[in-house]
Scaffold this motif. Structure first.
Motif, mmCIF file in Angstrom:
data_model
loop_
_atom_site.group_PDB
_atom_site.id
_atom_site.type_symbol
_atom_site.label_atom_id
_atom_site.label_comp_id
_atom_site.label_asym_id
_atom_site.label_seq_id
_atom_site.Cartn_x
_atom_site.Cartn_y
_atom_site.Cartn_z
ATOM 1 N N ALA A 46 1.694 171.565 9.747
ATOM 2 C CA ALA A 46 1.012 170.587 9.604
ATOM 3 C C ALA A 46 1.872 169.210 9.456
ATOM 4 N N VAL A 47 2.287 169.002 10.764
ATOM 5 C CA VAL A 47 3.202 167.482 10.975
ATOM 6 C C VAL A 47 2.640 166.943 11.975
ATOM 7 N N THR A 48 1.439 167.553 13.071
ATOM 8 C CA THR A 48 0.832 167.141 13.470
ATOM 9 C C THR A 48 -0.215 166.589 13.485
ATOM 10 N N ASP A 49 -0.812 166.754 12.430
ATOM 11 C CA ASP A 49 -2.184 165.636 11.281
ATOM 12 C C ASP A 49 -1.561 164.431 12.115
ATOM 13 N N LYS A 50 -2.805 163.606 12.830
ATOM 14 C CA LYS A 50 -3.243 162.377 13.130
ATOM 15 C C LYS A 50 -3.166 161.348 12.491
ATOM 16 N N ASP A 51 -3.692 161.522 10.809
ATOM 17 C CA ASP A 51 -3.322 160.492 9.423
ATOM 18 C C ASP A 51 -2.067 160.205 9.054
ATOM 19 N N PRO A 52 -1.397 159.089 9.223
ATOM 20 C CA PRO A 52 -0.290 158.714 8.595
ATOM 21 C C PRO A 52 0.412 159.183 6.846
ATOM 22 N N GLN A 53 -1.022 159.507 6.658
ATOM 23 C CA GLN A 53 -0.957 159.708 4.977
ATOM 24 C C GLN A 53 -0.218 161.248 4.883
ATOM 25 N N MET A 54 -0.922 161.933 6.055
ATOM 26 C CA MET A 54 -0.757 163.889 5.769
ATOM 27 C C MET A 54 0.386 163.611 6.228
ATOM 28 N N GLN A 55 1.088 163.247 7.501
ATOM 29 C CA GLN A 55 2.185 162.813 7.376
ATOM 30 C C GLN A 55 3.135 162.600 6.844
ATOM 31 N N GLU A 56 3.188 161.380 5.864
ATOM 32 C CA GLU A 56 4.558 161.298 4.746
ATOM 33 C C GLU A 56 4.207 162.180 3.416
ATOM 34 N N GLN A 57 2.750 162.924 3.635
ATOM 35 C CA GLN A 57 2.308 163.718 2.685
ATOM 36 C C GLN A 57 3.548 165.822 2.892
ATOM 37 N N CYS A 59 5.840 165.090 4.807
ATOM 38 C CA CYS A 59 7.246 165.050 4.912
ATOM 39 C C CYS A 59 7.939 165.419 3.520
ATOM 40 N N GLY A 60 6.768 164.430 2.270
ATOM 41 C CA GLY A 60 7.347 164.621 0.974
ATOM 42 C C GLY A 60 7.042 165.811 0.723
ATOM 43 N N ALA A 61 6.473 167.106 0.944
ATOM 44 C CA ALA A 61 6.483 168.778 0.476
ATOM 45 C C ALA A 61 7.950 169.358 1.283
ATOM 46 N N LEU A 62 8.436 168.608 2.797
ATOM 47 C CA LEU A 62 8.902 169.138 3.513
ATOM 48 C C LEU A 62 10.006 168.822 2.243
ATOM 49 N N LEU A 96 13.078 164.997 11.454
ATOM 50 C CA LEU A 96 14.090 165.049 11.407
ATOM 51 C C LEU A 96 14.125 163.809 9.985
ATOM 52 N N ARG A 97 13.391 162.822 9.611
ATOM 53 C CA ARG A 97 13.385 162.052 8.517
ATOM 54 C C ARG A 97 13.389 163.008 7.012
ATOM 55 N N ALA A 98 12.627 163.596 7.499
ATOM 56 C CA ALA A 98 12.655 164.782 6.361
ATOM 57 C C ALA A 98 14.168 165.571 5.962
ATOM 58 N N MET A 99 14.853 165.497 6.818
ATOM 59 C CA MET A 99 16.525 166.678 7.224
ATOM 60 C C MET A 99 17.135 165.783 6.514
ATOM 61 N N GLU A 100 17.211 164.356 7.052
ATOM 62 C CA GLU A 100 17.767 163.506 6.332
ATOM 63 C C GLU A 100 18.084 163.190 4.832
ATOM 64 N N ILE A 101 16.094 162.625 4.517
ATOM 65 C CA ILE A 101 16.623 162.960 2.653
ATOM 66 C C ILE A 101 16.758 164.109 2.105
ATOM 67 N N VAL A 102 16.640 165.554 2.471
ATOM 68 C CA VAL A 102 17.333 166.636 2.027
ATOM 69 C C VAL A 102 18.542 166.683 2.067
ATOM 70 N N VAL A 103 19.322 166.349 3.098
ATOM 71 C CA VAL A 103 20.883 165.517 3.017
ATOM 72 C C VAL A 103 21.049 165.273 2.539
ATOM 73 N N SER A 104 20.964 164.112 2.124
ATOM 74 C CA SER A 104 21.189 162.737 1.713
ATOM 75 C C SER A 104 21.097 162.897 0.255
ATOM 76 N N ASN A 105 20.186 163.432 -0.349
ATOM 77 C CA ASN A 105 20.267 164.404 -2.151
ATOM 78 C C ASN A 105 21.011 165.282 -2.006
ATOM 79 N N HIS A 106 21.444 166.174 -1.541
ATOM 80 C CA HIS A 106 22.140 167.727 -1.970
ATOM 81 C C HIS A 106 23.469 167.776 -0.837
ATOM 82 N N ILE A 107 23.939 166.717 -0.372
ATOM 83 C CA ILE A 107 25.188 166.164 0.599
ATOM 84 C C ILE A 107 26.249 167.205 -0.060
ATOM 85 N N LYS A 1717 0.652 169.804 -0.900
ATOM 86 C CA LYS A 1717 0.830 169.070 -1.695
ATOM 87 C C LYS A 1717 1.208 170.577 -2.233
ATOM 88 N N THR A 1718 -0.600 171.412 -2.326
ATOM 89 C CA THR A 1718 -0.392 173.417 -2.702
ATOM 90 C C THR A 1718 0.372 173.786 -2.509
#
Length: 1726
Positions: A46-57, A59-62, A96-107, A1717-1718
């Protein structure tokens, strides 16, 4: 029979369970891993959705998934990126940004293997997605620094040029983990050094430069925090050689040949690197380094980085004690100075930052080479270039503050260098100089020789005029801490806060604002400045050029003086000691008193000046202390109570100059105010020293020329001179008066008033001396310049002479006003009027020639006015004979006529009329012609002046109103002058009337006013009637009757004023009543009644004035009728016909209100006194008939009705027949005649009966096909019933038809109601349509006639006349009448009519219902629908039960259930349900029949739109709580099953009603049938929850109600409580929170329903409403969120994931976001 089992079987069972559980756990683990992998894959796809909000969502789900499964998510992301090599870079960045957030929070939770995999992935990704991959490595590097460094160093091998991202990552790591990376830097730098030479491209070189910069900054930070470092043995020397090697390459190679970007990067890196270079190397490189860095200022626009690097280099050089700086100091200073001189743009943070860095460089240089710095800077101050001078001053100010110790010995040099900047007129330079002076004041510069020049400069800037202040485009640099403290230190000054329009608000960045703040702060916060500023600041008080600085000067001086008083209480504050520059006490007093005359000007300098006077009282004169200590605070308190707009200038000047009590009466003519506070005159009395007074007078005269530019203050100073002369000796008075006359600036007209006031005040005590000086001056050669014929053409000398004469005339007027009354009368003609005349006119060859100069005329008018007023105020004025009276009056009349008409721009009219008013009262009397000319001239001028537009003005008056400008001050002056002029005119007319107090004299005065009373202009009428009322009242009060006098013109005069009782202007109406009141009393007085007689009839007129104020025409004309009744009681018989004829003429009055009032009064007089006009009746009727033909005015038509009523009383049928034959639509004359037929009840009943017969027995409409292709025929109304309907409306509209309408009420109501139903959509007759078309083609307006509207209007009229106004009003408020006229709203209109009838006309319903029952079988469907709708609505009222009509009404409606019309069947169900409202206690009695009827409606198959079923559901919902429970339980399930398909209907009404009915069923089933109904509740739960997001509000409301009712049937108290708390009506619903809570309780108490709820929600994934689809996804997500592990078997994961995966492609963004989100919530299955 089962027995208890032994241990073996039980152990075997437990063993089997354990084995089964382990197998299950193994399968679950495998399934969990597979599921997690698939879920991650879906999200990653789903990352390939063209809407920026969708991409952010996504990323947030990941990231959310990573919170619970960090390792799995990171692994999935790593695998996804590895398997999808061609995935676009933006999508790879998100992962990669999702990976960075996960790594930063669970280093801390990452294991080495996972970290290693991430490091390898990010390392590989660095070549594709540079920044994102680098950020991942930096995040991992915070814990696994060794592994990250190992991977990075593997790509950072000697001999191989690394990827730029590798170097960039190393640089970022060095900043984020200083202690972890610095130990590696030795090897990194040694490896990097050879690479620098291998770099060929500028981009790579830039990366190396940035890395070196970061490495150097990290090393410096590490060394600065060695106490916290893991290896405290690290030293700067360890990096010196490598840094120098890098420096060598960067400086000698890259800086020479690189591009602009590279060169800038090199310069940025050299700054921190210079601190790490060996001292000897740095000293060696500085001669080459500094010039190269400075050269970048010429090559780059954004120089902040260059300045920052240069500052670091300079600091490094100073820290090692470099001598090279001395060599390059000049070039450094030149380059830095050029940077500081760049104009600063406030919107450019880069330029601002650059200036801060440059000033930092100057600080370094000032500390090491102060002499060289000043030698460079100070000569720059002599240049005339603005930027250079401003920049130099900015640096100088910064150096004074930042390097105070080094500048201590340089103070004299710096002060001497400021001479030329002090002369600069540029505002930017001025602002900079003020800031430098502020800094100097804090550091002791101003105490040095030349410091006073700085103080004088500040004062000069405080005195800048408004036009000299220019707002700077640049920011205002900080001046130490002065500007930051200004608002906290400045004292509270309420009088300054109340600045008016003339005062100028200080702009925050203006030169004057900074100077004012600086002066006050320096004088109040810098202790050492007290000796510098005192008494030096006193020297600036008197010079005019410092006037605008007076307010800050006085505030500072007050503070300084108070400090000195505290130090030595009895010592004089001012020590002259031969200082000739200090102002004398007389100069200080004169100056401060003069500027106090206008206290709010100049930032409130009046209050400041008075405070300074109070402080200096001991130095001004020792005797003034006690008086001023009490007087000045009172003056200041007075200023605090007012503002510039509210302060009376005359009252304030009087407080400053007030005279003694015994002189107040005479001087009141000059001041027109009362005595309240003494100051100047009391101060003179307290001093009582002729020498001191003479010195003060001399100083005042000396300062008079200083105020040539401020005429208002000069005028006040003239008054001060007059006041002081009044306390001086005669010799001094004569000397100074002569000097004043000789030195006055007569060409300035504003100065005339001040000079004249001076002479007037002086004349109070020295009349002879004053007149003697004036006479001598008049006889001198000054006025003889233009006496010869040859000088007639010398315009300039003539003009100058006129100005001198004007001033002298004004002086004589003020002398007359101020002179003692006992001396005035003897000298007024010989010394005053004669000299005024001599000055006003000149003689040419012996011929007296009067000037046309308007200023000279105004002076003469004012002086004559003051002189005559003074004469009249004398105790002997009644016996005084003024021989020049006629001459003076003629002169004034000539002036009045000479002024332009229709304007009021000067007070000449007012003053001239006022003078005439005083002249008229004196002997001898005026001739009649002179008096008439005077009255005519005054009225002609004053009446024609157009005031500002007011309410009630006609458009013509508004457009003709004068324009006095948009200035409110001008408007206020105009209004004040206008009101004063009108009052003066009243006084003049009453003064003239006093000479002839007879009816004839009154008649003459009113004849002058008569044309203005009848004027078409409202403002002229109100003035004329007001003047008439004033004259009549005055005449009545002063009339002396010695014999009976007939009042022949009483009727004509009352006829003149009585129509004005309804004038458009309220003031005219009130004054007209006053006139009539006075006329009636005059009549009583003339026939012998005493003056104090109170006539009841006449007094009632005054009580009617309140009714004339009301704008309502009905109240207004009723009041006029009452006035006419009173007039009729007191009017003599012989005056009646004159009054009537006058009123007939008033019917054509241009003021429509007056015309109507005349009509009202005519009818009243005919009614009250008609028995006396028998011979005149034909004439009166003829006049009324002609008026009816000539005009369409309504009030004239009403007057005609009473006259023609008798003509129709004997011929009813014939009149009706003829009137029905009148053309339709009826014109106004015909309508008037129809309404006249209703004036008598018997006649009205006959007319209504005839009209009802015409309506009921004729064909209602005809059907014809207008077009051949038309599918439906047109309906056209027949002519006779339409005409009868219109006529019935006119008759019923007449109030007198009430009894006749009551007699025929049922027949009229039913006939007209059915007439309305049959005319809905019916067209007018053909001939009427043709008439309308002809009118349209000819361009003539024709009133259209709609059959339905005419019937509705007639029905309304019948209801009103039948006493049912409440029904009409209720229908009007509800919009029922409009609904009745339309096809779409006709049923609703009938329903509202029935409701209103039941509410307000219950007793009339039995007969109405009886007639309606007969229409139920009508051949017209529209009539059946109308009658059924009316009868159905009656059941909603209890009135049918009270009237015992319920049974018959129910029977009648049930009989219509099989009607062929679906509309009738629907209305029957609606009516049956209405019984719940009208007779709820009868529902159980008829519940079987009612339920049967409703269920039959549910099963109605002949209605394709389900409208009957809809009505049945509505009816069932209303009956649910009232029908018999047993009867209801029998059909409960049938109803529930039948309505369930409507839950998801496309029609909103069906959804909302069916869901609402489901709620009622839940409410009714509580009890025995609850278990049976539970299945229906569970089945409807999901639709109800999801339709809370229905796009239609009624459906949402129904769902709220249904869920609240379902709650108790679910046997879950928590869930029921949630429904009750969240779903209350009127409360906002947070759907997500509510659904979350609901799902939590559902899963806790009904875990077995999970599969069913999920499968139902999947059905709504395909809903046509995107909000419902989104809600279904939310429901799924929350159910999964709150489920337990044991419930997993109920979930078909494959089906769910497939459905969610499809919704990721939904066109609605909100649905896709909810799907993501679901999916994030499904982590529980992982």
């Amino acid at each position: 029979m089962r027995g208890g089992g032994g241990p073996e079987p039980g152990g075997l069972k437990r063993g089997i369970q354990v084995h089964t559980r382990r197998q299950k756990e193994a399968r679950t683990t495998v399934m969990s891993e597979t599921y997690a992998k698939r879920l991650s894959a879906i999200l990653l796809d789903a990352v390939t959705d063209k809407d920026p909000q969708m991409q952010e969502q996504v990323c947030g789900a990941l990231c959310d998934f990573g919170e619970s499964k960090p390792a799995e998510v990171l692994s999935a992301c790593e695998e996804h990126l590895r398997l999808h090599e061609k995935l676009a870079h933006p999508y790879r960045t998100i992962i990669l940004r999702a990976m960075e957030i996960v790594v930063s929070n669970h280093i801390s939770e990452l294991d080495k293997d996972t970290a290693r995999a991430i490091i390898l992935l990010a390392s590989n990704e660095m070549t594709k997605v540079k920044q994102a991959a680098s950020s991942v490595l930096v995040a991992v590097g915070r814990r696994f620094i060794s592994s990250v460094m190992e991977e990075l160093l593997s790509k950072f091998q000697p001999g191989l040029l690394p990827h730029p991202c590798t170097v960039h990552t190393l640089a970022s790591l060095s900043v984020s983990n200083v202690f972890g990376v610095v130990p590696f830097l030795t090897s990194i730098l040694s490896t990097m050094l050879p690479m620098l030479g291998a770099a060929k491209h500028d981009s790579m070189k830039v990366v190396f430069c940035c890395a070196l910069q970061r490495f150097s900054e990290s090393i410096l930070e590490y060394l600065a925090n060695l106490d916290q470092a893991p290896d405290p043995t690290v030293r700067k020397d360890a990096f010196a050689s490598d840094i120098f090697g890098a420096y060598d390459i960067l400086f000698h190679q890259w800086l020479q040949s690189g591009g602009a970007k590279l060169r800038l990067a090199v310069v940025e890196a050299l700054g921190p690197m210079s601190h790490l270079l060996p001292s000897e190397k740095l000293e060696e490189q500085l001669p080459k380094l500094l010039p190269r860095v400075l050269a970048f200022y010429k090559k780059h626009t954004e120089t902040v980085h260059v300045s920052k690097s240069l500052g670091q280099i300079l600091e490094a050089a100073v820290s090692v004690g470099s001598r090279t700086l001395d060599i390059h100091l000049n070039s450094l200073l030149a380059a830095l100075h050029a940077q500081i001189c760049v104009p600063v743009e406030s919107s450019s943070p880069l330029v601002m930052s650059n200036q801060k860095e440059v000033l930092r460089c100057f600080t370094v240089l000032a500390c090491c080479s102060p002499d060289r710095l000043l030698a460079f800077l100070l000569p720059k101050l002599d240049t005339s270039n603005e930027r250079t001078r401003v920049g130099t001053l900015q640096v100088l100010r910064h150096v004074i503050n930042a390097a105070a110790a080094q500048m201590e010995v340089k103070k004299p040099v710096i002060l001497s260098s400021m001479k030329l900047p002090l002369l600069d007129t540029n505002n930017k330079v001025k602002r900079a100089v003020v800031q430098v002076v502020s800094a100097m004041a804090h550091h002791g510069y101003l105490e040095q020789p030349g410091g006073k020049a700085m103080v004088e400069y500040i004062v000069q800037q405080c005195a800048l005029p408004p036009e000299a202040e220019a707002v700077s485009s640049g920011p205002e640099p900080t001046t130490g801490d002065l500007q930051s403290r200004v608002h906290s230190i400045l004292p509270s000054r309420p009088q300054i806060q109340k600045l008016g329009a003339d005062s100028e608000a200080l702009a925050a960045d203006s030169v004057r604002a900074i100077s004012v703040s600086t002066l006050y702060l320096v004088s109040t916060t810098v202790d050492r400045m007290g000796e510098v500023l005192w008494p030096y600041l006193l020297e600036f008080l008197v010079p005019v050029r410092f006037t605008r600085a007076l307010s800050p000067l006085c505030r500072s001086l007050v503070h300084l003086a108070q400090k000195r008083q505290e130090a030595g209480a009895h010592a004089p504050l001012i020590q002259y000691n031969g200082n000739v520059h200090l102002p004398s006490p007389y100069a200080i007093t004169t100056r401060l008193l003069a500027v106090s005359s206008h206290p709010y000007v100049g930032d409130g300098r009046g209050a400041a000046s008075l405070r300074l006077l109070n402080v200096l009282h001991q130095d001004i004169h020792p005797a003034l202390g006690q008086r001023w200590v009490t007087a000045i605070p009172l003056l200041l308190e007075h200023l605090d109570e007012y503002s510039e707009e509210t302060l009376s200038q005359k009252e304030w000047e009087e407080k400053l100059l007030v005279v003694r009590e015994e002189e107040k009466t005479r001087v009141s003519l000059l001041w027109e105010q009362e005595e309240k506070t003494r100051f100047l005159r009391d101060s003179l009395a307290v001093v009582s020293d002729n020498t001191w007074v003479c010195h003060l007078t001399l100083e005042m005269c000396k300062q008079l020329p200083n105020y040539n530019g401020t005429p208002l203050e000069k005028n006040f100073l003239y008054k001060c001179v007059g006041t002081t002369l009044g306390a001086a000796s005669s010799k001094v008075v004569r000397k100074h008066l002569r000097e004043l006359l000789e030195t006055a600036r007569y060409q300035e007209e504003r100065e005339h008033e001040g000079l004249a006031c001076c002479f007037g005040i002086c004349a109070i005590s020295h009349l002879d001396d004053t007149l003697a000086q004036l006479d001598d001056f008049v006889k001198s050669d000054v006025l003889r310049k233009s006496a010869g014929i040859f000088n007639l053409f010398k315009n300039r000398s003539e003009s100058e002479a006129n100005k001198v004469r004007s001033a002298l005339i004004l002086c004589y007027g003020h002398v007359a006003a101020g002179a003692p009354r006992e001396l005035l009368l003897a000298r007024v003609e010989a010394d005053l009027f004669w000299n005024m005349s001599e000055c006003f006119s000149t003689k040419v060859l012996g011929i007296k020639v009067e000037t046309q100069d308007p200023a000279l005329r105004l002076s003469l008018v004012q002086s004559v006015c003051m002189a005559t007023q003074a004469i009249c105020s004398s105790a002997h004025s009644s016996s005084f004979h003024l021989s020049r009276k006629a001459e003076l009056v003629a002169q004034m009349v000539e002036f009045i006529r000479a002024e332009p008409p229709d304007s009021l721009k000067t007070p000449i009219w007012k003053k001239a009329m006022l003078a005439c008013t005083y002249l008229v009262t004196l002997e001898p009397a005026l001739e009649e012609q002179v008096q008439a000319d005077l009255i005519h001239s005054c009225l002609h001028r004053v009446m024609a002046v157009l005031p500002e537009p007011e309410e009630g003005d006609s458009p013509q008056e508004v457009s003709a109103a004068p324009t006095v400008g948009g200035d409110p001050q001008e408007l206020l002056l105009f209004q004040s002058l206008y009101l004063d002029t009108v009052q003066v005119l009243k006084d003049l007319l009453t003064s003239l009337l006093l000479w002839n107090m007879t009816p004839l004299g009154l008649q003459v005065m009113l004849e002058h006013l008569s044309p203005w009373i009848k004027s078409p202009r409202g403002h002229e009428r109100v003035r004329a009637v007001g003047l008439s009322a004033c004259l009549l009242q005055f005449f009545l009060q002063h009339l002396q009757i010695s014999a009976l006098v007939p009042f022949h013109n009483l009727g004509l005069l009352i006829g003149l004023f009585s129509p004005r009782c309804a004038d458009l202007w309220p003031a005219t109406r009130r004054e007209a009543v006053s006139c009539i009141h006075s006329l009636l009393y005059l009549q009583l007085t003339c026939v012998g009644f005493s003056r104090d007689y109170q006539d009841d009839v006449a007094e009632q007129l005054l009580s009617l004035k309140d009714g004339l104020v009301h704008p309502d025409p009905a109240i207004l004309f009723h009041t006029c009728h009452s006035i006419a009744q009173l007039i009729a009681k007191r009017l003599p018989p012989d005056q009646l016909i004159n009054l009537l004829l006058t009123l007939f003429e008033s019917l054509g009055d241009p003021d429509k209100n007056c015309s109507r009032a005349a009509s009202v009064m005519i009818n009243c007089l005919l009614k009250e006194r008609g028995n006396m006009l028998q011979e005149k009746v034909p004439e009166i009727v003829s006049v009324l008939r002609s008026k009816l033909q000539e005009t369409q005015e309504e009030h004239i038509l009403q007057a005609a009705q009473h006259s023609v009523f008798a003509l129709a009383t004997h011929h009813c049928a014939s009149v009706v027949s003829n009137l029905l034959g009148s053309p339709l639509p009826f014109d106004s004359h015909t309508c008037t005649l129809w309404r006249a037929l209703a004036l008598e009840p018997g006649l009205a009943a006959q007319v209504l009966g005839l009209l009802l017969e015409k309506i009921s027995k004729d064909v209602l409409f005809e059907e014809s096909q207008a077009f051949l292709l038309s599918s439906t025929p047109d309906r056209v109304a027949t002519l006779l019933p339409l005409a009868a309907t219109c006529a019935l409306h006119e008759v019923a509209s007449a109030p007198a038809s009430g009894p006749a309408v009551l007699e025929l009420y049922p027949q009229l109501f039913v006939a007209l109601l059915l007439r309305v139903s049959c005319t809905v959509g019916v067209q007018p007759p053909r001939q009427l349509q043709a008439k309308e078309r002809r009118s349209a083609s000819s361009g003539l307006a024709s009133r259209s006639l709609e059959p339905c509207s005419s019937a509705v209007d007639a029905l309304q009229a019948v209801l009103v006349r039948g006493g049912n106004e409440d029904v009409v009003q209720c229908m009007e408020l509800d919009g029922g009448w409009q609904l009745l006229r339309t096809s779409a709203g006709h049923e609703e209109g009938v329903t509202r009519l029935a409701s209103a009838m039941a509410k307000f006309a219950g007793p009339r319903l039995p007969l109405v219902m009886k007639l309606l029952f007969t229409t139920q079988s009508s051949m017209y469907e529209v009539q059946r629908v109308t009658s059924t709708a009316f009868l159905a609505e009656l059941l909603s009222s209890n009135v049918v039960n009270d009237l015992m009509l319920l049974e018959s009404l129910l029977y009648n409606l049930m009989a219509r259930q099989k009607d062929t019309s679906a509309r009738v069947r629907r209305l029957v169900l609606h009516g049956l349900a209405n019984i719940t409202l009208g007779s709820p206690d009868k529902v159980q009695t008829h519940s079987p029949q009612l339920l049967t009827a409703m269920i039959g409606g549910l099963d109605d198959g002949d209605d394709p739109h389900s409208l009957v079923a809809l009505e049945a559901m509505v009816g069932l919902a209303r009956l649910m709580d009232l029908v018999d429970a047993w009867d209801l339980h029998a059909v409960l399930l049938h109803i529930a099953v039948r309505i369930r398909p409507f839950f998801d209907s496309e029609r909103m009404e069906l959804r909302s009603v069916s869901i609402g009915l489901f709620g009622h069923l839940n409410k009714a089933c509580r009890g025995d049938c609850k278990d049976v109904f539970l299945e229906q509740v569970v089945g409807g739960l999901v639709p109800l929850l999801l339709h809370l997001r229905d796009p239609h509000a009624p459906v949402v409301t129904a769902c709220r109600f249904a869920l609240r009712m379902c709650g108790p049937n679910l046997e879950c108290e928590e869930l029921a409580a949630v429904f009750q708390r969240h779903l209350q009506e009127g409360h906002d619903l947070h759907f997500g929170e509510f659904l979350n809570t609901t799902c939590k309780h559902l899963m806790r108490h009904f875990p077995d329903l999970l599969g069913r709820l999920l499968s139902t929600s999947l059905f709504y994934y395909k809903s046509s409403w995107e909000d419902v689809r989104a809600a279904a996804l939310m429901l799924t997500g929350f159910l999964v969120l709150h489920m337990e592990a044991e419930q997993r078997p109920q979930v078909d994961l494959e089906q769910l994931l497939t459905a969610l995966q499809l919704l990721l492609k939904d066109p609605a963004l909100k649905v896709r976001l909810k799907a993501v989100k679901t999916l994030g919530r499904l982590v529980k299955f992982a």
